[in-house]
Every structure is written in C-alpha cells, then in structure tokens.
Design a protein around this motif. Structure first.
Motif, mmCIF file in Angstrom:
data_model
loop_
_atom_site.group_PDB
_atom_site.id
_atom_site.type_symbol
_atom_site.label_atom_id
_atom_site.label_comp_id
_atom_site.label_asym_id
_atom_site.label_seq_id
_atom_site.Cartn_x
_atom_site.Cartn_y
_atom_site.Cartn_z
ATOM 1 N N ARG A 317 5.289 -18.281 -15.829
ATOM 2 C CA ARG A 317 6.805 -17.833 -15.409
ATOM 3 C C ARG A 317 7.197 -16.684 -16.773
ATOM 4 O O ARG A 317 7.808 -15.641 -16.413
ATOM 5 C CB ARG A 317 7.688 -18.981 -15.569
ATOM 6 C CG ARG A 317 9.127 -18.327 -15.078
ATOM 7 C CD ARG A 317 10.106 -19.691 -15.133
ATOM 8 N NE ARG A 317 10.703 -20.213 -16.230
ATOM 9 C CZ ARG A 317 10.302 -21.472 -16.490
ATOM 10 N NH1 ARG A 317 9.412 -22.266 -15.868
ATOM 11 N NH2 ARG A 317 10.693 -21.929 -17.858
ATOM 12 N N THR A 322 7.091 -6.691 -13.611
ATOM 13 C CA THR A 322 7.225 -5.717 -12.063
ATOM 14 C C THR A 322 5.964 -5.667 -11.322
ATOM 15 O O THR A 322 5.935 -5.381 -10.163
ATOM 16 C CB THR A 322 7.809 -4.558 -12.513
ATOM 17 O OG1 THR A 322 7.080 -3.848 -13.442
ATOM 18 C CG2 THR A 322 9.186 -4.797 -13.177
ATOM 19 N N GLN A 340 12.806 -5.198 -10.183
ATOM 20 C CA GLN A 340 13.296 -6.170 -11.003
ATOM 21 C C GLN A 340 13.992 -7.706 -10.393
ATOM 22 O O GLN A 340 13.850 -8.840 -10.966
ATOM 23 C CB GLN A 340 14.522 -5.826 -12.034
ATOM 24 C CG GLN A 340 14.957 -6.373 -13.070
ATOM 25 C CD GLN A 340 13.801 -6.709 -14.214
ATOM 26 O OE1 GLN A 340 12.851 -5.850 -14.522
ATOM 27 N NE2 GLN A 340 13.923 -7.919 -14.873
ATOM 28 N N GLU A 341 14.526 -7.598 -9.407
ATOM 29 C CA GLU A 341 14.972 -8.562 -8.335
ATOM 30 C C GLU A 341 13.942 -9.392 -7.971
ATOM 31 O O GLU A 341 13.791 -10.521 -7.986
ATOM 32 C CB GLU A 341 15.881 -7.849 -7.537
ATOM 33 C CG GLU A 341 16.355 -9.176 -6.567
ATOM 34 C CD GLU A 341 17.402 -8.558 -5.368
ATOM 35 O OE1 GLU A 341 17.732 -9.445 -4.558
ATOM 36 O OE2 GLU A 341 17.418 -7.343 -5.158
ATOM 37 N N GLU A 344 12.927 -11.667 -10.782
ATOM 38 C CA GLU A 344 13.812 -12.819 -11.158
ATOM 39 C C GLU A 344 13.609 -13.702 -9.779
ATOM 40 O O GLU A 344 13.635 -15.204 -10.225
ATOM 41 C CB GLU A 344 15.221 -12.085 -10.967
ATOM 42 C CG GLU A 344 15.650 -11.500 -12.273
ATOM 43 C CD GLU A 344 15.554 -12.021 -13.517
ATOM 44 O OE1 GLU A 344 15.757 -13.156 -13.537
ATOM 45 O OE2 GLU A 344 15.157 -11.157 -14.581
ATOM 46 N N LYS A 347 10.646 -15.832 -10.768
ATOM 47 C CA LYS A 347 10.716 -16.766 -11.832
ATOM 48 C C LYS A 347 11.654 -18.027 -11.520
ATOM 49 O O LYS A 347 11.447 -18.997 -11.826
ATOM 50 C CB LYS A 347 11.399 -16.093 -12.912
ATOM 51 C CG LYS A 347 10.454 -14.971 -13.757
ATOM 52 C CD LYS A 347 11.322 -14.602 -14.850
ATOM 53 C CE LYS A 347 10.112 -13.628 -15.803
ATOM 54 N NZ LYS A 347 10.998 -12.985 -16.991
ATOM 55 N N TYR A 348 12.560 -17.740 -10.498
ATOM 56 C CA TYR A 348 13.480 -18.739 -9.966
ATOM 57 C C TYR A 348 12.467 -19.684 -9.172
ATOM 58 O O TYR A 348 12.748 -20.853 -9.395
ATOM 59 C CB TYR A 348 14.489 -18.262 -9.037
ATOM 60 C CG TYR A 348 15.421 -19.039 -8.343
ATOM 61 C CD1 TYR A 348 16.323 -19.915 -9.184
ATOM 62 C CD2 TYR A 348 15.522 -19.434 -7.217
ATOM 63 C CE1 TYR A 348 16.993 -20.990 -8.614
ATOM 64 C CE2 TYR A 348 16.291 -20.373 -6.723
ATOM 65 C CZ TYR A 348 17.011 -20.964 -7.096
ATOM 66 O OH TYR A 348 17.751 -21.971 -6.705
#
Length: 658
Positions: A317, A322, A340-341, A344, A347-348
């Motif tokens: 994680r 990217t 970038q989204e 995230e 990682k979530y």
C-alpha cells in the motif's frame, strides 16, 4: 606553454576530483548497500553455536548428577538396584505437586520448536552448506530439543536441595543466554524483522519463571528443613477431594434453601459455559499441560499469520504509484480518469483488505479460546462422573475400565494431538473467516456505502421471482401446517384435512426440490463452519455417533479418560494413603503424630464436620459409615477390579450382579 600547463593541471584536478567523488560513493571495505526495508545480518560477539554447545554440555552434566543423586540417596520409592537412576522429567499422573514447572518447560519446548520455522540451521551448532539437506536435520531437531530440556524439567521431580541448586544454575544459564542473544540481535531478516523476538516471548517467560522458581524452592528447602514433619500433616488433594465428596449432601441441601437472584443465576449460567475452579476438584496434570500448550500454540500461530501477511500488505500500500492505473487498464479495469484518484482507491481497497484480515484473525482466536475453555468444563464433568462410577455416553467405544495398549498410546499422544488440532483449526478458521469477511466487505458493504459496483446485489435482484417463490412456498406451508392441517382436540394435537395435505404435498413437490437445494447448500456451509470451529475440541466427535470410532481425536480423548481414571483416582489414592499411614510402624511417635493416628481411625478425619449431630454419633455408627464409604469407593475403582474376586468383577453400586 604556462597557460597550457595550467589548463592541463586544472583538467587533471577536475579529473581527480570526479574520480575521488565516484570512489566516495562506492561502499568501503567491499560492503554492499542494503536496500531500504531489508534487515542487515547480525553478527553477535559470541557464536550462538558455541553458547548452545555449552548449554547442552551443562544439561548433560546436570542430568548425570541427578542420576547419581537418585542412586546414592534412593529418593524414589522402590528404587532397587535394577532401577536406573535417571529421573523422570514430569510426573504426568501425579495428583499433588507443582504443575507450573511442567507447564513452563512444555511452553519453552514448543516455542523452541516454533522458532525452527525461521531458523537457517535446524541445530544451532550445525552449519549447513546446502538448503536441501535441512529436512533430515529438522526431523532430528524434533528429538534433540526434548532431550535438551530434559534436565531442566527433571530437576523439579527430584525433591532435594541439590536438585534445586542444579535447577537454579541451569535455568539461569538458559535464561541468560536467551536474553543475551535477543539483546544483541533483536532483528532477523526472516518472515518479519521482529518475528524472532516476538516468537521468543513465551520462551523467555517460561525460562524467567523457572529461574525464579528454583531459587525459591532452594530457599524454602533450607528454611523448612527442620520442619519436615509438619508438612506431612497438611491435607493433600485426594483427601480434600474425598472430604468434599462426602460433604456434598450437606452442601446441596444448603444451596437449595438459598434464593438465587439475577446475578447469581447469571453467574451459574456463566459457570456452565466458562471454566471456573471449583472447590475440591483439580484438573489432571495432562489437561493442565494441554491447556498451556493450547494457549502457546494459539499465540504462535496467530503471530505467524499476523506478521506474515499484514506487513506485506502495508508495504504494497505504501509503494502504490500512478503506474497502477496502467496495470489495471491492461486488465480492462478503469476506476477513474484521474490517476491520483486511482491511487487513492487502490490504497483504500488494500486498507479494507487489511482490516478484513485482522478482523478474521481476532474472530478466529476468540472462537478458539471460547471453545477450548468450554471443553475444560466438559473435561471436569466427565472426570467427576467417571470418579463416582457413572458410565458416560461415549458412543460405540468400549467401556471397559481396564487399560489397554491402545489406551496407553492415546494417553501418550493426547497433549500433542490437542496442540496440533488447535494449530490446524486456527489456520482453517482464519482462511474461512477471511474469505467470508472479504466477500461481505467488497461485495455488500462497500458497494452499498459508495453506491457503485453493486454486482452481487444486482444479480440477486434479477432473481427476485425465484426468491419470492421460495419465500412464499415456505411461508404458506408453515401457515397451513399450523392453521389447516393441525387441530387441537381435548388438549392433544391431531392431524386433519388429509386430502388437502396430500394435494399440497404433491403440488409443491417441484418447489420443495428447489428449497431442498438451498437447504443442502446451507447444510454444507454450516457443517464446514461447525467442524472448523470445533476442530480443536477433542471431547466432541465431528462424526455421527455411529461413526465416532472413526474420529481419531475423539477416540484419543476417550482412551485418555480411561487411563486417567484408572491410574489417578483421587478417592482411591486417599484411601490407600490412609491405609499406609495407619499400618506404618512408628515405635516412637511424636505427640502430634499420635494424636493424628487416634483421629484418623478408619479414615474418620475425612468425615469430620462442624455438625454437632454428626459429632454426637457413636463410634460404631462412624465406623460403619466410614466402611461403607470405603467399600463404595473401592468398588468403583478400576485399578483394583483385577485384584478382586471374579464374583465381584461386575458388581454394581447397589450390590446387584449384572
């Protein structure tokens, strides 16, 4: 010419500077730079193999000294010339004596075996050149480590001042070496950098306890050396058990008169499911060792499952960039146009995966602990029933109380099987619960929370006619069974409307087949979950009663109970102790000993109560009551049945023949 020389000098200086800076960047003394996150190898001041060899030699010397001490002083009963002086490591069938030392030694032994998973060499003093040759040496290590800790446990069975002194020296040596090694090299490159240190915690705890227990016994033996006669007057566990058994009627009568409130009822219900100590009963030493090994196994397996997966997920994680968007696009997965989204989101989801894994591990450990605590209550109930001569419903297993070869074999393997079943059961539970929590999180909770990727819910919603039909069929059949096909007449239920019942059964047959498929799937899932949760519970058969003999764990448990009741019946030991005390010749008894001999006539010291009515009975009634208790107890003692007459070999409690 001077300008050219100056330019040459400047260029040479620049060249030397560049080469010098390049040399500085290189590692010095042929040392390679370690990548980030990699634990460097540790070089202790003293080789571990040398320390371990010294401990092995010290253990052998201590064992030889204990053997010589046993031969010279004849510490063991019946210690003739034909008996070797080698002391036993643990008195497994003893009803009295310390149980903490065997538990600590077994915890140390099992922790040492668990550390073999991450050890490069199976034996510390052995250096292997090829990894392929580790297999035979690891099998040899399984025999070496019990012999290595043999003398550490044997010092407690030899009840002598010299044995306690040797045990103190040996335990201090073991504990000091372990603390020294962990202080110099707390990190290790295998599995996880702190795995070796965390896995050594039970080892250090057991050795630390032994390093305190042996000196305490040494000081106590010096301080109570002159008061050996007062220790004999203390009540042992068999006498306490028999006193509680004979006073059970009075305790029951007093308990019925008291009113139970809500808290007392909750406490009684809690005691039925969670093991709590009871007055006048102790678990056998083998069960105590099994409970200790079970707790140690749970810790070691849970630690290995935790540090083997969670740090890896955290590293993955933390290293997400990217570039993961291109990787997902190669599989046709487009989470978002913004890179970038996408990072995230990935990682979530990895964080959710880590939460699911930890939650499954906590659930597995909690269920395993509760099930094994509940099994201690079953052990106590079975042992108390067998002690009073009751026959347990153990399925088709033979109910003969006499020991057999299979029973002895099962008794020897009970603690080892319990430990292995706990390890495997915890591993299987972790896999099942992790898959279940991950499916719920990624297919139900997270789609509902974010309102997207409702694949499972959409597929279930598309099958609404199927689920509605099954629900209506089940509901209508239950309502018809209650209101139409059942009628209460004169307080008794009767079956009515037979014609409608036959028609409904025929018409709903195809739908009930679909219901049966769903019930069969639920039956398989429920059976798998039940067996996975109760895999470590050996007092419960995972097979039907007709096939209970095919369950090796349940068969081992039943034979274990047979040997325990046959060899360590507390009532039998109490009465035999009383007989030995009264028949032992004492030419010059002390005043306290003479008083005790007069009091314990016919075992009456076990029947003394504070009841004035009981004290006022005559000596004839007291002798009759004591003899009745002796006869009843010896009648149900399996160890003495072979020495009785054939006419009484099958006698029952009321004196009738089968």
């Amino acid at each position: 010419m001077s300008r050219a020389a100056g330019n040459q000098t400047f260029s040479g200086a620049t060249e030397d500077y560049s080469y010098g800076s390049w040399d500085i960047a290189e590692p010095q003394d042929s040392q390679e730079l370690q990548p980030e996150g990699v634990v460097p190898s540790c070089h202790p001041s003293v080789l571990p193999g040398l320390l371990h060899t010294c401990l092995a030699v010290l253990s052998v010397v201590v064992l030889l000294l204990l053997a010589m001490l046993g031969r010279c002083r004849q510490l063991w009963p019946h210690g003739g010339h034909s008996r070797s002086g080698l002391p036993s490591p643990v008195d497994f069938l003893a009803v009295d004596g310390p149980w903490t030392v065997p538990a600590a030694v077994f915890m140390v032994l099992f922790s040492s075996l668990c550390l073999l998973l991450s050890a490069e060499a199976p034996l510390p003093f052995l250096t292997l050149t090829s990894p392929s040759s580790r297999g035979p040496w690891k099998m040899l290590a399984l025999l070496y480590y019990p012999a290595f800790y043999y003398s550490l446990a044997a010092c407690a069975t030899v009840r002598h001042v010299a044995a306690h002194l040797l045990g103190s020296v040996l335990s201090w040596a073991h504990f000091g070496v372990q603390v020294w090694q962990k202080a110099e090299c707390p990190q290790a490159p295998k599995i996880y950098k702190y795995y070796s240190l965390l896995a050594s915690m039970p080892l250090l705890l057991g050795l630390g306890f032994l390093s305190l227990w042996y000196p305490m016994q040494l000081v106590r033996s010096f301080s109570h050396r002159t008061g050996a006669g007062s220790e004999r007057l203390q009540s042992s566990y068999p006498e306490e058990y028999l006193r509680t058994l004979l006073c059970l009627k009075k305790l029951r009568s007093s308990s019925h008169t008291s009113k139970h409130g809500f808290l007392s009822r909750a406490w009684i219900c809690f005691r039925h499911y969670i093991y709590t100590p009871q007055r006048g009963f102790r678990l056998p030493r083998m069960l105590v060792l099994s409970a200790t090994l079970t707790g140690t196994a749970m810790y070691q397996v849970a630690l290995l499952l935790l540090v083997g997966v969670v740090p890896t997920i955290q590293k993955v994680r933390a290293g997400i960039t990217t570039d993961v968007s291109y990787l997902l696009a190669g599989f046709g997965i487009v989470l978002s146009e913004d890179r970038q989204e996408v990072v995230e989101l990935v990682k979530y989801h990895l964080w959710a995966l880590e939460v699911c894994y930890i939650s499954a591990l906590v659930l597995s450990c909690s269920l395993t602990f509760l099930v094994l605590t509940r099994s201690l209550v079953t052990h106590r109930a079975n042992l108390r029933a067998l002690h009073r001569g009751a026959a347990l419903d153990l399925g088709p297993l033979p109910q003969s109380p006499h020991p057999s070869r299979q029973a002895i074999f099962c008794w020897m393997n009970f603690s080892a099987y319990q430990t292995a079943f706990t390890c495997l059961g915890l591993l299987i539970q972790q896999i099942i619960f992790f898959l279940g929590t991950m499916a719920l999180a990624f297919l139900v909770f997270m789609p509902i929370l974010h309102g997207s990727n409702l694949l499972l819910l959409q597929s279930l919603a598309s099958l609404w006619p199927f689920w509605l039909t099954l629900a209506l069929a089940i509901t209508l059949q239950n309502m018809a069974a209650h209101w139409v096909f059942l009628k209460t007449h004169h307080g008794w239920p009767e079956l009515t409307n037979h014609c409608a019942l036959y028609a409904a059964t025929f018409l709903l047959f195809p739908i009930n087949v679909l219901v049966g498929i769903m019930v069969a799937i639920w039956r398989v899932v429920l059976s798998a979950l039940y067996n996975a949760v109760h895999l470590g519970q050996m007092d419960l058969s995972l097979l039907p009663p007709r096939a209970a003999t095919l369950d090796p764990g349940y068969r081992t448990y039943c034979n274990f109970l047979k040997i325990e009741v046959n060899q360590s019946h507390p009532a039998m030991i109490a009465f035999c102790t009383l007989l030995l005390r009264t028949q032992k010749p004492q030419p010059h008894p002390a005043p306290q000993d003479g008083l005790r001999l007069r009091v314990e006539e016919e075992g009456m010291q076990l029947l003394q109560t504070n009841d004035p009515v009981a004290k006022g009975t005559g000596p004839r009634a007291r002798r009759g009551r004591a003899r009745w208790g002796l006869t009843y107890t010896l009648l149900h003692n399996p160890a003495l049945q072979t020495f009785r007459k054939r006419a009484l070999s099958g006698a029952r409690a009321n004196g009738t023949q089968p």
